[in-house]
Motif scaffolding. Sequence first.
Motif, PDB file in Angstrom:
ATOM      1  N   ALA A   1       0.820  -1.205   0.000  1.00 28.81           N
ATOM      2  CA  ALA A   1       0.000   0.000   0.000  1.00 28.81           C
ATOM      3  C   ALA A   1       0.859   1.263   0.000  1.00 28.81           C
ATOM      4  O   ALA A   1       0.486   2.281  -0.595  1.00 28.81           O
ATOM      5  CB  ALA A   1      -0.935  -0.010   1.204  1.00 28.81           C
ATOM      6  N   SER A   2       2.015   1.219   0.707  1.00 31.68           N
ATOM      7  CA  SER A   2       2.993   2.320   0.711  1.00 31.68           C
ATOM      8  C   SER A   2       2.353   3.662   1.044  1.00 31.68           C
ATOM      9  O   SER A   2       2.417   4.620   0.280  1.00 31.68           O
ATOM     10  CB  SER A   2       3.722   2.393  -0.638  1.00 31.68           C
ATOM     11  OG  SER A   2       4.392   1.195  -0.924  1.00 31.68           O
ATOM     12  N   THR A   3       1.721   3.719   2.220  1.00 29.53           N
ATOM     13  CA  THR A   3       1.037   4.949   2.633  1.00 29.53           C
ATOM     14  C   THR A   3       1.735   5.649   3.790  1.00 29.53           C
ATOM     15  O   THR A   3       1.152   6.523   4.435  1.00 29.53           O
ATOM     16  CB  THR A   3      -0.419   4.622   3.026  1.00 29.53           C
ATOM     17  OG1 THR A   3      -0.449   3.448   3.845  1.00 29.53           O
ATOM     18  CG2 THR A   3      -1.273   4.394   1.806  1.00 29.53           C
ATOM     19  N   GLY A   4       2.972   5.283   4.082  1.00 30.90           N
ATOM     20  CA  GLY A   4       3.727   5.961   5.135  1.00 30.90           C
ATOM     21  C   GLY A   4       4.501   4.966   5.984  1.00 30.90           C
ATOM     22  O   GLY A   4       4.331   3.742   5.875  1.00 30.90           O
ATOM     23  N   LEU A   5       5.360   5.489   6.842  1.00 29.88           N
ATOM     24  CA  LEU A   5       6.181   4.635   7.703  1.00 29.88           C
ATOM     25  C   LEU A   5       5.615   4.570   9.117  1.00 29.88           C
ATOM     26  O   LEU A   5       4.784   5.389   9.516  1.00 29.88           O
ATOM     27  CB  LEU A   5       7.632   5.115   7.715  1.00 29.88           C
ATOM     28  CG  LEU A   5       7.970   6.506   8.276  1.00 29.88           C
ATOM     29  CD1 LEU A   5       8.118   6.508   9.789  1.00 29.88           C
ATOM     30  CD2 LEU A   5       9.262   7.031   7.654  1.00 29.88           C
ATOM     31  N   THR A   6       6.085   3.592   9.870  1.00 32.56           N
ATOM     32  CA  THR A   6       5.808   3.467  11.292  1.00 32.56           C
ATOM     33  C   THR A   6       7.140   3.505  12.029  1.00 32.56           C
ATOM     34  O   THR A   6       8.053   2.753  11.683  1.00 32.56           O
ATOM     35  CB  THR A   6       5.097   2.140  11.611  1.00 32.56           C
ATOM     36  OG1 THR A   6       3.845   2.100  10.931  1.00 32.56           O
ATOM     37  CG2 THR A   6       4.866   1.995  13.109  1.00 32.56           C
ATOM     38  N   LEU A   7       7.247   4.378  13.003  1.00 26.76           N
ATOM     39  CA  LEU A   7       8.495   4.464  13.761  1.00 26.76           C
ATOM     40  C   LEU A   7       8.642   3.256  14.681  1.00 26.76           C
ATOM     41  O   LEU A   7       7.652   2.702  15.175  1.00 26.76           O
ATOM     42  CB  LEU A   7       8.520   5.744  14.587  1.00 26.76           C
ATOM     43  CG  LEU A   7       8.679   7.040  13.791  1.00 26.76           C
ATOM     44  CD1 LEU A   7       8.477   8.247  14.693  1.00 26.76           C
ATOM     45  CD2 LEU A   7      10.041   7.101  13.118  1.00 26.76           C
ATOM     46  N   GLY A   8       9.877   2.884  14.906  1.00 27.25           N
ATOM     47  CA  GLY A   8      10.184   1.814  15.842  1.00 27.25           C
ATOM     48  C   GLY A   8      11.388   2.200  16.681  1.00 27.25           C
ATOM     49  O   GLY A   8      11.945   3.287  16.538  1.00 27.25           O
ATOM     50  N   GLU A   9      11.770   1.318  17.570  1.00 28.55           N
ATOM     51  CA  GLU A   9      12.958   1.542  18.399  1.00 28.55           C
ATOM     52  C   GLU A   9      13.649   0.212  18.619  1.00 28.55           C
ATOM     53  O   GLU A   9      13.065  -0.853  18.413  1.00 28.55           O
ATOM     54  CB  GLU A   9      12.594   2.170  19.744  1.00 28.55           C
ATOM     55  CG  GLU A   9      11.758   1.276  20.645  1.00 28.55           C
ATOM     56  CD  GLU A   9      11.504   1.880  22.025  1.00 28.55           C
ATOM     57  OE1 GLU A   9      12.140   2.889  22.363  1.00 28.55           O
ATOM     58  OE2 GLU A   9      10.644   1.341  22.750  1.00 28.55           O
TER      59      GLU A   9
ATOM     60  N   ILE B   1      15.829 -19.313   6.624  1.00 26.02           N
ATOM     61  CA  ILE B   1      14.472 -18.789   6.436  1.00 26.02           C
ATOM     62  C   ILE B   1      14.563 -17.353   5.954  1.00 26.02           C
ATOM     63  O   ILE B   1      15.282 -16.532   6.539  1.00 26.02           O
ATOM     64  CB  ILE B   1      13.650 -18.841   7.737  1.00 26.02           C
ATOM     65  CG1 ILE B   1      13.465 -20.289   8.206  1.00 26.02           C
ATOM     66  CG2 ILE B   1      12.291 -18.176   7.547  1.00 26.02           C
ATOM     67  CD1 ILE B   1      12.738 -20.402   9.535  1.00 26.02           C
ATOM     68  N   LEU B   2      13.810 -17.019   4.901  1.00 31.96           N
ATOM     69  CA  LEU B   2      13.718 -15.637   4.453  1.00 31.96           C
ATOM     70  C   LEU B   2      12.585 -14.965   5.224  1.00 31.96           C
ATOM     71  O   LEU B   2      11.437 -15.432   5.180  1.00 31.96           O
ATOM     72  CB  LEU B   2      13.425 -15.566   2.956  1.00 31.96           C
ATOM     73  CG  LEU B   2      14.376 -16.319   2.015  1.00 31.96           C
ATOM     74  CD1 LEU B   2      14.000 -16.035   0.563  1.00 31.96           C
ATOM     75  CD2 LEU B   2      15.822 -15.958   2.292  1.00 31.96           C
ATOM     76  N   PRO B   3      12.874 -13.886   5.952  1.00 29.55           N
ATOM     77  CA  PRO B   3      11.813 -13.225   6.721  1.00 29.55           C
ATOM     78  C   PRO B   3      10.797 -12.563   5.795  1.00 29.55           C
ATOM     79  O   PRO B   3      11.141 -12.158   4.688  1.00 29.55           O
ATOM     80  CB  PRO B   3      12.578 -12.188   7.549  1.00 29.55           C
ATOM     81  CG  PRO B   3      13.841 -11.942   6.798  1.00 29.55           C
ATOM     82  CD  PRO B   3      14.179 -13.238   6.125  1.00 29.55           C
ATOM     83  N   PRO B   4       9.555 -12.456   6.245  1.00 26.54           N
ATOM     84  CA  PRO B   4       8.511 -11.943   5.361  1.00 26.54           C
ATOM     85  C   PRO B   4       8.264 -10.447   5.494  1.00 26.54           C
ATOM     86  O   PRO B   4       8.760  -9.782   6.404  1.00 26.54           O
ATOM     87  CB  PRO B   4       7.285 -12.709   5.850  1.00 26.54           C
ATOM     88  CG  PRO B   4       7.508 -12.811   7.333  1.00 26.54           C
ATOM     89  CD  PRO B   4       9.003 -13.004   7.491  1.00 26.54           C
ATOM     90  N   THR B   5       7.464  -9.953   4.559  1.00 29.67           N
ATOM     91  CA  THR B   5       6.830  -8.640   4.660  1.00 29.67           C
ATOM     92  C   THR B   5       5.383  -8.887   5.065  1.00 29.67           C
ATOM     93  O   THR B   5       4.678  -9.652   4.404  1.00 29.67           O
ATOM     94  CB  THR B   5       6.845  -7.913   3.299  1.00 29.67           C
ATOM     95  OG1 THR B   5       8.182  -7.834   2.825  1.00 29.67           O
ATOM     96  CG2 THR B   5       6.260  -6.520   3.424  1.00 29.67           C
ATOM     97  N   VAL B   6       4.950  -8.266   6.151  1.00 35.26           N
ATOM     98  CA  VAL B   6       3.565  -8.460   6.588  1.00 35.26           C
ATOM     99  C   VAL B   6       2.752  -7.204   6.291  1.00 35.26           C
ATOM    100  O   VAL B   6       3.278  -6.181   5.857  1.00 35.26           O
ATOM    101  CB  VAL B   6       3.490  -8.792   8.091  1.00 35.26           C
ATOM    102  CG1 VAL B   6       4.310 -10.040   8.403  1.00 35.26           C
ATOM    103  CG2 VAL B   6       3.953  -7.619   8.951  1.00 35.26           C
ATOM    104  N   ASN B   7       1.446  -7.335   6.541  1.00 34.93           N
ATOM    105  CA  ASN B   7       0.530  -6.214   6.393  1.00 34.93           C
ATOM    106  C   ASN B   7       0.525  -5.667   4.975  1.00 34.93           C
ATOM    107  O   ASN B   7       0.519  -4.454   4.750  1.00 34.93           O
ATOM    108  CB  ASN B   7       0.885  -5.096   7.387  1.00 34.93           C
ATOM    109  CG  ASN B   7      -0.241  -4.099   7.556  1.00 34.93           C
ATOM    110  OD1 ASN B   7      -1.426  -4.461   7.462  1.00 34.93           O
ATOM    111  ND2 ASN B   7       0.104  -2.850   7.787  1.00 34.93           N
ATOM    112  N   THR B   8       0.482  -6.564   4.007  1.00 34.83           N
ATOM    113  CA  THR B   8       0.416  -6.121   2.611  1.00 34.83           C
ATOM    114  C   THR B   8      -0.976  -5.600   2.242  1.00 34.83           C
ATOM    115  O   THR B   8      -1.140  -4.994   1.183  1.00 34.83           O
ATOM    116  CB  THR B   8       0.779  -7.271   1.655  1.00 34.83           C
ATOM    117  OG1 THR B   8      -0.143  -8.344   1.863  1.00 34.83           O
ATOM    118  CG2 THR B   8       2.205  -7.748   1.911  1.00 34.83           C
ATOM    119  N   ARG B   9      -1.951  -5.811   3.114  1.00 34.51           N
ATOM    120  CA  ARG B   9      -3.329  -5.327   2.910  1.00 34.51           C
ATOM    121  C   ARG B   9      -3.944  -5.851   1.617  1.00 34.51           C
ATOM    122  O   ARG B   9      -4.837  -5.223   1.030  1.00 34.51           O
ATOM    123  CB  ARG B   9      -3.372  -3.793   2.918  1.00 34.51           C
ATOM    124  CG  ARG B   9      -2.834  -3.169   4.202  1.00 34.51           C
ATOM    125  CD  ARG B   9      -2.906  -1.648   4.156  1.00 34.51           C
ATOM    126  NE  ARG B   9      -2.160  -1.053   5.258  1.00 34.51           N
ATOM    127  CZ  ARG B   9      -1.864   0.243   5.342  1.00 34.51           C
ATOM    128  NH1 ARG B   9      -2.289   1.076   4.409  1.00 34.51           N
ATOM    129  NH2 ARG B   9      -1.173   0.703   6.365  1.00 34.51           N
TER     130      ARG B   9
END
Length: 771
Positions: A207-215, A341-349
């Motif tokens: 969807a590419s509608t913005g980032l989410t900050l993490g720490e 294992i190749l890690p996934p991309t989640v929340n592709t909507r």
Amino acid sequence: MTTPRIALTGLGLITGAGDDVEKGWSSISAGISGIRTNTQFDTSQLLTDWAGMVTAPQPTELDRCYSLAATAIREALRNSGLDLDTVDRDRVAVVVGSSLGAMPTLENVHRGLVHEGRLDAEQAVASQLPCVGDYIAAEFDLRGPRVVLSNACAASAVALGYAAELLWKEDVDYVICGGVDPLAELSAYGFSALGALDPEPCSPMSASTGLTLGEGAGFMVLESADRADERGARVLAELGGYGLSCDGYHQTAPDPSGKGACAAMAQALETAGLVPDDVDYLNLHGTGTPANDASEPKALKLLFGSSIPPASSTKSILGHTLGAAGAVEAVVSTLAIDRGILPPTVNTRGVAQPFGLDVVPDDGRRADPEVVVSNSFAFGGNNASVVLNRPGRPGSAPRRTESVHGVVVTGAAGLAGSAGNTEQLIAALADGRPCFTALEHVDGVGEVPIGRVDVKSASRGINPSRARRMDPLSLLAAAAVGDLYARHGKPSRAEAEGTGIVFATGYGPVTSVLQFHKGVLERGITGANPSLFANTVVNAAAGHVAMLHRYRGYTATIANGGTSSVLALQLAARVIARGAADRIMVVIADEFPEQALATQAGLPGYARSTRVVPDGRTGMVLSEGAAAILLESEASAAARGAHALATVKGYGASGESVGIGRIGRDGEAWARALRGAMAEAGTAPDEIGTVVSAASGYSLVDHAQRRALGLAGLADRPLVTPKALIGETYGSAGALGLVAALSGAAPGGPLLLSSFAYGGSYAAAVFDTGA
């Protein structure tokens, strides 16, 4: 001599996905998101309250940055099987990438200043960006070289590159390397002001509608593969190579063509002796913003053509951990190699990848990756790529890790205090006139001297439309580069585009950080100025200078207090020597707004008059300054007919675990840096023609250096003490000392630069200016 292969023998990880490697990998490989409601601070005015927040309790008496770093390092050491009590701690380096450092504490200090008029100077001093490395060194008693890299969101990927340079040259036996950043109001309000945050958990490459900050924090124990084999350590992967480039395109947006990102990946593979067809998996930068998610696939197509390997963005699970992202994602990439294992991309909507990439959706995929490329991109058009490979995996071509070129200085310029260009600086030094003539009032202290640069005057040659977007630190940097070109000639367009930039600073863009945060404190989100926020990252100045001069080459940013100049010169010289760049502009700048002066003047050792006498207990005077030093290979200089001002001969760096804000009085660690520089240069102490002293008038520093010079056999060598007239410029001090020496303050022959940083780190360099 063949350079060592670099083994990763220990990993440490703490993120929103889990508070150690096993918990984090379990969540990441299964596609379980660590993004949750942010409870660290009030998010009611922000675009979102989602964040990749660490849930493990952190000690309240310690800044969150420091506690996250310590957690990850303890785990990395434990997992590596390395007992620090059995090794030479003088040969264990600390290399860390961070964008924010101890920002939560700095925010509290600034809140007290803005709302109550109260400045907690001790807390302010203990929370500067270089203190991240100082805290780690003290906590784990590490006494080797120490450096903090701060290329915004590429910081810890650049740190891995710096660590590689140390190990390839066998400067150290081990490197504790990684990245850390906490959640902070500054970044949350800044990205909200830019409109870059997704109201929902991010959806990178879909969807590419913005980032989410993490720490979080990710750290590794790095050592030579031979050393790991000797001690029976299990090697999880190898750090094969890295590549860095600058777009010189826009201050916050990537080059939409993807050329800069492609160049970084290509350089990383070439350094590792690999080709695109060798790559089995890509850990994407993949922030979720429309600009990144459109440009990164273009870069991949430029490099890989139609055969792009499987890829994923683990930021969809972790959030964007800013300066920690490169190291966090290198840990994840290492686990992908080790665990298969190749890690996934989640929340592709449910949105198909618009560029046709295989983004490994939803769940981890069984595979046997041998070569992984991990990407990190940042504000200012900074691109960083890291190559990790299965232990012992042979390359398709020779590695590019050995020194093959001599390196020379072909340009030097500087300004400090009232000396607004090199000509004025040289005249002040020749006449014995101090450059710190301004007197300013500091509450509770009185009138104190300071060296103020007239930034408006110094930056007159800069395009006004560009200058309006630049902060004082960037203007100082640009003025120094402009003066260098006025003195030594401008490059052709092709030469400029082949030039890299290594920027360094003692303490970063203080004015921009304070002004942006003050707006937030006083007016909330309406006071969050997006133009100011773009300049709060330490590497903003490098981005501005790159755009002004069309630099497209190697780039890195160092923020390490008073050793920044020498460490920047060291890094640039190492990169040029192994053929990864023809020429690099090294630019160092420091600015000290009134809050910085108030902090410094309230501490011991500040002079009360403009008379400074090194070794004379007068105290030191703070001074703003900047310097530009152009380094290039001897072959490049000869090809364009450039005159060599000096030859780069050797570097040395060391540290001690004395704690934040301190230095050792015995001079032992400082002497190790001096001896190291002479050893690499093959120069005996009695062959040094001039020592460019770091003495500033503060007795603690001057006494420690005097002891160090004696221990290094340099007690009787001629000294020049530029800080007596230039003042203490911290980050730019070493480079300004070199400018002074090359401009007639020292006779010809070998000269040695001496530098220190509070917190107990030291760096030295030897240059030969000829007869």
